[in-house]
Motif scaffolding. Structure first.
Motif, PDB file in Angstrom:
ATOM      1  N   THR A 110       6.975  36.644  76.343  1.00 38.19           N
ATOM      2  CA  THR A 110       8.417  36.072  76.234  1.00 38.19           C
ATOM      3  C   THR A 110       9.063  35.392  77.605  1.00 38.19           C
ATOM      4  O   THR A 110       9.482  34.147  77.007  1.00 38.19           O
ATOM      5  N   TYR A 111       8.377  35.179  78.254  1.00 33.40           N
ATOM      6  CA  TYR A 111       8.342  34.635  79.194  1.00 33.40           C
ATOM      7  C   TYR A 111       7.991  33.158  79.197  1.00 33.40           C
ATOM      8  O   TYR A 111       9.062  31.644  79.356  1.00 33.40           O
ATOM      9  N   GLN A 112       7.088  32.945  78.088  1.00 37.13           N
ATOM     10  CA  GLN A 112       6.367  31.217  77.842  1.00 37.13           C
ATOM     11  C   GLN A 112       7.443  30.905  77.590  1.00 37.13           C
ATOM     12  O   GLN A 112       7.804  29.830  77.315  1.00 37.13           O
ATOM     13  N   ALA A 113       7.886  31.839  75.933  1.00 40.66           N
ATOM     14  CA  ALA A 113       8.287  31.098  75.502  1.00 40.66           C
ATOM     15  C   ALA A 113      10.142  30.191  75.777  1.00 40.66           C
ATOM     16  O   ALA A 113      10.246  29.458  75.489  1.00 40.66           O
ATOM     17  N   THR A 162       4.548  50.446  70.839  1.00 36.44           N
ATOM     18  CA  THR A 162       5.628  51.119  72.116  1.00 36.44           C
ATOM     19  C   THR A 162       5.226  51.061  73.168  1.00 36.44           C
ATOM     20  O   THR A 162       4.210  50.968  73.597  1.00 36.44           O
ATOM     21  N   MET A 163       6.602  50.778  74.066  1.00 35.01           N
ATOM     22  CA  MET A 163       6.680  50.383  75.414  1.00 35.01           C
ATOM     23  C   MET A 163       7.455  52.157  75.798  1.00 35.01           C
ATOM     24  O   MET A 163       8.511  51.846  75.585  1.00 35.01           O
ATOM     25  N   SER A 164       6.900  52.547  77.045  1.00 33.28           N
ATOM     26  CA  SER A 164       7.282  54.293  77.374  1.00 33.28           C
ATOM     27  C   SER A 164       7.078  53.840  78.577  1.00 33.28           C
ATOM     28  O   SER A 164       6.355  53.748  79.416  1.00 33.28           O
ATOM     29  N   LEU A 165       8.665  54.479  79.202  1.00 36.32           N
ATOM     30  CA  LEU A 165       8.192  54.544  80.416  1.00 36.32           C
ATOM     31  C   LEU A 165       8.460  55.808  81.032  1.00 36.32           C
ATOM     32  O   LEU A 165       9.128  56.918  80.635  1.00 36.32           O
ATOM     33  N   LEU A 166       7.898  56.450  81.821  1.00 39.58           N
ATOM     34  CA  LEU A 166       7.171  57.703  81.792  1.00 39.58           C
ATOM     35  C   LEU A 166       8.317  58.845  82.739  1.00 39.58           C
ATOM     36  O   LEU A 166       8.158  58.219  84.087  1.00 39.58           O
ATOM     37  N   ASN A 167       9.280  58.811  82.219  1.00 37.61           N
ATOM     38  CA  ASN A 167      10.152  59.492  83.101  1.00 37.61           C
ATOM     39  C   ASN A 167       9.797  60.935  84.547  1.00 37.61           C
ATOM     40  O   ASN A 167       9.265  61.233  83.150  1.00 37.61           O
ATOM     41  N   LEU A 196      10.450  45.942  85.010  1.00 41.58           N
ATOM     42  CA  LEU A 196       9.106  46.571  84.956  1.00 41.58           C
ATOM     43  C   LEU A 196       8.000  46.151  84.882  1.00 41.58           C
ATOM     44  O   LEU A 196       7.238  46.786  83.692  1.00 41.58           O
ATOM     45  N   GLY A 197       7.464  44.779  83.599  1.00 39.45           N
ATOM     46  CA  GLY A 197       7.273  44.289  82.901  1.00 39.45           C
ATOM     47  C   GLY A 197       6.743  44.321  81.841  1.00 39.45           C
ATOM     48  O   GLY A 197       5.704  44.413  79.921  1.00 39.45           O
ATOM     49  N   GLY A 198       7.976  45.630  80.838  1.00 40.55           N
ATOM     50  CA  GLY A 198       7.843  45.802  79.457  1.00 40.55           C
ATOM     51  C   GLY A 198       8.484  45.050  78.799  1.00 40.55           C
ATOM     52  O   GLY A 198       7.938  44.844  77.257  1.00 40.55           O
ATOM     53  N   THR A 199       8.411  43.626  79.018  1.00 44.92           N
ATOM     54  CA  THR A 199       8.777  42.502  77.997  1.00 44.92           C
ATOM     55  C   THR A 199       7.514  41.961  77.278  1.00 44.92           C
ATOM     56  O   THR A 199       7.297  41.693  76.495  1.00 44.92           O
ATOM     57  N   ASP A 200       6.224  42.470  78.310  1.00 46.17           N
ATOM     58  CA  ASP A 200       5.239  42.011  77.417  1.00 46.17           C
ATOM     59  C   ASP A 200       3.864  42.928  76.637  1.00 46.17           C
ATOM     60  O   ASP A 200       3.757  42.511  75.845  1.00 46.17           O
ATOM     61  N   VAL A 201       5.548  44.039  76.077  1.00 45.71           N
ATOM     62  CA  VAL A 201       5.096  44.473  74.707  1.00 45.71           C
ATOM     63  C   VAL A 201       4.655  43.760  73.673  1.00 45.71           C
ATOM     64  O   VAL A 201       3.975  43.727  72.794  1.00 45.71           O
TER      65      VAL A 201
END
Length: 381
Positions: A286-289, A310-315, A272-277
């Protein structure tokens, strides 16, 4: 080669794809994207690129079925088959966790299992799953029954949001509760099978029963301490699985010196785009690397040890049904340094959004973020 699919692709990823012009598969999802000029290619071109050995990255596990059904890339398909199915992963890697109890059962068999014959504390989860959906930590017979009732009530909703290749509510795995500190790892195996760890996130929970994705924190100290450990462990994993040019997002627990996998998520990094952290924490994508083989020098970030990201998924709270409004403005007022608040359609994704913040390790903001149930920010429509 990139395969984008529902439910979400971040603007950061889309902007980079527009700039880099990496080929992107044309499908229903990419045809719905507005505002970005992507280098869209048809099925035949995508298959040719993948079969010829070009590296491929996906933003969503919805794309896995297309790879399995259309390509002849046997190494990729083998890795997907092993890593995506939690039961198959346990079987293949059993020698790395020889004392771990696990068993599979169909959803309709759960009701006849004698709970007293199971280990004292167990985890029940779909053999094919995503984002903590259908994951239960169970300590007694009442919690077992509660979990079965929850599955019966909510499994149809999970299937409406994701295909069977992402969440399959028909098969479950029962396994020992693995003790220790949980971490998430974004890494890839290169053309020689060598491991490159791109990010390490410490995954904390509000309680022993919590299975949410509310609190993932990274920073120079966390990476420096744990990346060598996970590099060595993932190299042992690949001595068994033997994949090449393969991105992976892994959830593990570390108890003493022992690393135990919770799950592997193939062909992508944090979902869900979390890797953009990593862009906020370390200044690279990361995907460019991975796609450009542009492996960053992580030693350059040692000067920023006082910061954590911090990345936080808001449940949603347990008593909501997805029809409510979420007051994002009131919510983000609780944080001093918000890098981004990404808003999701909770009825489609199952969460309100992804929050990216910058703090210090002892910040009270992190305590609030981990323990608040968000009910104060819910507004009935």
């Amino acid at each position: 080669m990139v395969i984008l699919d529902a439910p979400y692709a971040s603007d950061m990823l889309l902007s980079w794809l527009e700039e880099s012009q990496h080929p992107v598969l044309t499908n229903r999802f990419t045809r719905s994207i507005d505002g970005f000029k992507l280098n869209l290619v048809d099925d035949a071109t995508a298959i040719s690129l993948i079969d010829s050995g070009q590296r491929v990255y996906t933003n969503s596990e919805n794309a896995l079925a297309w790879i399995m059904e259309n390509t002849h890339a046997d190494s990729l398909k083998h890795g997907i088959s092993v890593f995506k199915d939690k039961l198959e992963m346990r079987r293949v890697l059993k020698d790395l966790d020889k004392n771990l109890f696990f068993k599979e059962c169909a959803a309709d068999e759960l009701a006849v299992i004698n709970y007293s014959e199971l280990p004292e504390t167990i985890v029940l989860k779909p053999t094919v799953g995503f984002c903590s959906m259908g994951v239960y930590v169970i300590n007694n017979a009442q919690e077992w029954q509660n979990a079965l009732e929850d599955i019966k009530r909510d499994s149809a909703r999970w299937q409406q949001m994701y295909p069977d290749s992402v969440v399959n509510a028909g098969r479950f795995i029962i396994e020992d509760y693995i003790c220790g500190q949980e971490y998430a790892i974004d890494a890839f195996f290169d053309s020689q099978g060598k491991v490159h760890v791109l990010n390490v996130l410490k995954h904390d929970f509000a309680s022993a029963e919590d299975t949410s994705d509310r609190m993932y924190t990274t920073g120079a100290d966390i990476y420096a301490q744990m990346a060598p450990v996970f590099t060595d462990w993932l190299q042992k994993v690949n001595e068994v699985v033997r994949v090449r040019d393969f991105p992976i997002h892994v959830e593990v627990r570390v108890n003493g010196q022992h690393v135990s996998p919770i799950e592997f998520n193939p062909m992508r990094f944090a979902g869900l785009g979390g890797t953009d952290v990593s862009q906020y924490a370390f200044g690279f994508k990361t995907y460019q690397a991975y796609l450009d083989n542009a492996i960053p020098d992580m030693s350059a970030y040692k000067l920023h040890t006082e910061k954590v990201f911090t990345m936080s998924l808001l449940n949603p709270p347990a008593d909501t049904d997805g029809t409510e409004n979420f007051d994002y403005d009131a919510f983000i007022e609780n944080f001093q340094m918000v890098h981004e608040m990404r808003k999701f359609d909770v009825s489609k994704v199952g969460n309100y959004g992804f929050l990216f913040i910058e703090t210090t390790p002892d910040s009270s903001e992190l305590d609030f973020l981990m323990h608040d149930d968000l009910s104060r920010f819910i507004e009935k429509r």
